[in-house]
Write an enzyme that holds these catalytic residues in place. Structure first.
Site, PDB file in Angstrom:
ATOM      1  N   ASN A   9      -7.874  -6.150   3.413  1.00  0.00           N
ATOM      2  CA  ASN A   9      -7.921  -4.866   2.714  1.00  0.00           C
ATOM      3  C   ASN A   9      -8.911  -5.020   1.568  1.00  0.00           C
ATOM      4  O   ASN A   9      -8.606  -5.639   0.557  1.00  0.00           O
ATOM      5  CB  ASN A   9      -6.510  -4.523   2.186  1.00  0.00           C
ATOM      6  CG  ASN A   9      -6.507  -3.267   1.345  1.00  0.00           C
ATOM      7  OD1 ASN A   9      -7.512  -2.558   1.252  1.00  0.00           O
ATOM      8  ND2 ASN A   9      -5.360  -2.982   0.728  1.00  0.00           N
ATOM      9  N   TRP A  10     -10.088  -4.458   1.770  1.00  0.00           N
ATOM     10  CA  TRP A  10     -11.151  -4.649   0.779  1.00  0.00           C
ATOM     11  C   TRP A  10     -10.917  -3.805  -0.472  1.00  0.00           C
ATOM     12  O   TRP A  10     -11.632  -3.974  -1.461  1.00  0.00           O
ATOM     13  CB  TRP A  10     -12.520  -4.296   1.385  1.00  0.00           C
ATOM     14  CG  TRP A  10     -12.977  -5.208   2.488  1.00  0.00           C
ATOM     15  CD1 TRP A  10     -12.265  -6.249   3.056  1.00  0.00           C
ATOM     16  CD2 TRP A  10     -14.238  -5.185   3.169  1.00  0.00           C
ATOM     17  NE1 TRP A  10     -13.003  -6.850   4.031  1.00  0.00           N
ATOM     18  CE2 TRP A  10     -14.224  -6.224   4.127  1.00  0.00           C
ATOM     19  CE3 TRP A  10     -15.379  -4.379   3.063  1.00  0.00           C
ATOM     20  CZ2 TRP A  10     -15.313  -6.472   4.970  1.00  0.00           C
ATOM     21  CZ3 TRP A  10     -16.461  -4.627   3.900  1.00  0.00           C
ATOM     22  CH2 TRP A  10     -16.425  -5.666   4.844  1.00  0.00           C
ATOM     23  N   LYS A  11      -9.966  -2.880  -0.396  1.00  0.00           N
ATOM     24  CA  LYS A  11      -9.675  -1.982  -1.529  1.00  0.00           C
ATOM     25  C   LYS A  11     -10.975  -1.306  -1.993  1.00  0.00           C
ATOM     26  O   LYS A  11     -11.839  -1.022  -1.160  1.00  0.00           O
ATOM     27  CB  LYS A  11      -8.957  -2.751  -2.645  1.00  0.00           C
ATOM     28  CG  LYS A  11      -7.711  -3.474  -2.107  1.00  0.00           C
ATOM     29  CD  LYS A  11      -6.792  -3.981  -3.169  1.00  0.00           C
ATOM     30  CE  LYS A  11      -5.601  -4.673  -2.514  1.00  0.00           C
ATOM     31  NZ  LYS A  11      -4.605  -5.135  -3.479  1.00  0.00           N
ATOM     32  N   HIS A  97       0.244   2.041   0.974  1.00  0.00           N
ATOM     33  CA  HIS A  97       0.027   0.857   0.130  1.00  0.00           C
ATOM     34  C   HIS A  97       0.602   1.140  -1.263  1.00  0.00           C
ATOM     35  O   HIS A  97       0.536   2.267  -1.753  1.00  0.00           O
ATOM     36  CB  HIS A  97      -1.470   0.545   0.043  1.00  0.00           C
ATOM     37  CG  HIS A  97      -1.742  -0.792  -0.572  1.00  0.00           C
ATOM     38  ND1 HIS A  97      -1.674  -1.002  -1.934  1.00  0.00           N
ATOM     39  CD2 HIS A  97      -2.041  -1.998  -0.016  1.00  0.00           C
ATOM     40  CE1 HIS A  97      -1.931  -2.289  -2.175  1.00  0.00           C
ATOM     41  NE2 HIS A  97      -2.153  -2.902  -1.034  1.00  0.00           N
ATOM     42  N   GLU A  99      -0.498   0.611  -4.084  1.00  0.00           N
ATOM     43  CA  GLU A  99      -1.467   1.175  -5.034  1.00  0.00           C
ATOM     44  C   GLU A  99      -1.601   2.681  -4.829  1.00  0.00           C
ATOM     45  O   GLU A  99      -1.836   3.429  -5.773  1.00  0.00           O
ATOM     46  CB  GLU A  99      -2.811   0.444  -4.893  1.00  0.00           C
ATOM     47  CG  GLU A  99      -2.712  -0.959  -5.491  1.00  0.00           C
ATOM     48  CD  GLU A  99      -3.629  -1.998  -4.892  1.00  0.00           C
ATOM     49  OE1 GLU A  99      -4.560  -1.654  -4.137  1.00  0.00           O
ATOM     50  OE2 GLU A  99      -3.399  -3.202  -5.176  1.00  0.00           O
ATOM     51  N   GLU A 167       4.664  -6.202   1.187  1.00  0.00           N
ATOM     52  CA  GLU A 167       3.862  -6.623   0.039  1.00  0.00           C
ATOM     53  C   GLU A 167       4.672  -6.414  -1.240  1.00  0.00           C
ATOM     54  O   GLU A 167       4.742  -5.288  -1.749  1.00  0.00           O
ATOM     55  CB  GLU A 167       2.577  -5.788  -0.053  1.00  0.00           C
ATOM     56  CG  GLU A 167       1.671  -5.895   1.160  1.00  0.00           C
ATOM     57  CD  GLU A 167       0.234  -5.538   0.826  1.00  0.00           C
ATOM     58  OE1 GLU A 167      -0.647  -6.328   1.165  1.00  0.00           O
ATOM     59  OE2 GLU A 167      -0.003  -4.483   0.192  1.00  0.00           O
ATOM     60  N   GLY A 173      -2.320  -9.382  -6.301  1.00  0.00           N
ATOM     61  CA  GLY A 173      -3.370  -9.666  -7.279  1.00  0.00           C
ATOM     62  C   GLY A 173      -2.929 -10.512  -8.462  1.00  0.00           C
ATOM     63  O   GLY A 173      -3.649 -10.627  -9.447  1.00  0.00           O
ATOM     64  N   SER A 211      -1.250 -11.944  -2.794  1.00  0.00           N
ATOM     65  CA  SER A 211      -1.772 -13.251  -3.222  1.00  0.00           C
ATOM     66  C   SER A 211      -1.822 -14.284  -2.100  1.00  0.00           C
ATOM     67  O   SER A 211      -1.583 -15.467  -2.340  1.00  0.00           O
ATOM     68  CB  SER A 211      -0.975 -13.788  -4.421  1.00  0.00           C
ATOM     69  OG  SER A 211      -1.185 -12.954  -5.548  1.00  0.00           O
ATOM     70  N   GLY A 232      -5.846  -9.106   0.248  1.00  0.00           N
ATOM     71  CA  GLY A 232      -6.698  -8.323  -0.646  1.00  0.00           C
ATOM     72  C   GLY A 232      -7.868  -9.158  -1.135  1.00  0.00           C
ATOM     73  O   GLY A 232      -8.846  -9.373  -0.418  1.00  0.00           O
ATOM     74  N   GLY A 233      -7.766  -9.677  -2.348  1.00  0.00           N
ATOM     75  CA  GLY A 233      -8.865 -10.388  -3.001  1.00  0.00           C
ATOM     76  C   GLY A 233      -9.539 -11.448  -2.140  1.00  0.00           C
ATOM     77  O   GLY A 233     -10.769 -11.518  -2.082  1.00  0.00           O
TER      78      GLY A 233
END
Ligand code: 13P
Length: 249
Positions: A9-11, A97, A99, A167, A173, A211, A232-233
């Site tokens: 997930n590149w966000k 998600h 977010e 999640e 993150g 994470s 993610g990251g």
């Protein structure tokens, strides 16, 4: 057992050139793997989807989006409909998600409607659930996840048309992750709750997200009922994402 799925997930990251380079690199590596044993999925931001589709064409890497509108089309300025995503070659769409639940006040019912729209367009929703730190501290993790499954998973789905991502909000993150025992407990609960919703709950892929890094992926990917990762990251660096994917074997 569901086939493992490693999803990035590149966000809200990457300009076009960066996204293309990342996607190409993953495509080359995945195409060279004669027996990958897992599916690899990238979910770039909307403006990059078409360019990334071209960058991964023929490699076997799959394409997804990060959200969609529940409707087919119409007067919804700034929104993107599921059929538009299918038209670009997407096979998956992340919905609900945390977010989006936080930033856009999305509720379970809307998430379920989005999931239905994704399936109507011929794609698979990745429905995200997970507790906040406050809820975990209050001992509410299992009830919160059960409630989110009940509310966010539309009726009438099956393992062909459904992926779940657990999640924990506090793990996203932050570099913090639940213990493997905690992950096992929640994933087992999710599978049990899914059996009220779908006939083949044992075949639904349940991803862990929050994470996930090269250093912890191996351990997390081998927890019972963990069928892959939503990253993610670490999905923004080809080496890290690739290393996570290899850990799922
Ligand atoms: P991080 O891997 O950056 O913690 O993000 C997880 C996530 O939210 C994936 O959807």
């Amino acid at each position: 057992m569901p086939r493992k799925l490693i999803a990035g997930n590149w966000k809200m990251n990457c300009l076009k050139a960066e996204g293309i380079a990342l996607a190409r690199e993953l495509g080359v590596r995945y195409a060279q793997d004669s027996d990958p044993e897992y599916d690899l999925l990238v979910c770039p931001p909307f403006p990059l989807i078409d360019a990334v589709a071209q960058a991964i064409a023929g490699s076997g890497v799959m394409l997804g989006a990060q959200d969609c509108h529940p409707g087919e089309k119409g007067a919804h300025t700034g929104d993107v409909a599921a059929p538009m995503l299918a038209d670009l070659g997407c096979t998956h769409v992340i919905v609900g998600h945390s977010e989006r639940r936080q930033d856009h006040k999305e509720l379970d019912l809307e998430v379920a409607e989005k999931a239905k729209a994704v399936v109507r367009a011929g794609m698979t929703p990745i429905i995200c659930i997970g507790e906040t730190e406050e809820q975990r501290d209050a001992g509410e993790t299992l009830t919160v996840c059960a409630r989110q499954i009940a509310g966010s998973v539309a009726d009438g789905l099956s393992s062909d048309t459904l992926v779940i991502a657990y999640e924990p909000v506090w793990a996203i993150g932050t570099g913090r992750t639940p213990t493997t025992a905690d992950v096992a407990e929640v994933h087992a609960l999710i599978r049990a709750e899914l059996s009220r919703k779908v006939t083949d709950a044992e075949n639904v892929a349940i991803l862990y997200g929050g994470s996930v890094k090269p250093g912890n992926a191996e351990e997390l990917m081998h927890v019972p009922n963990v069928d892959g990762a939503l990253v993610g990251g670490a999905s923004l660096a080809a080496d890290d994402f690739w290393s996570i994917a290899q850990s799922s074997r």
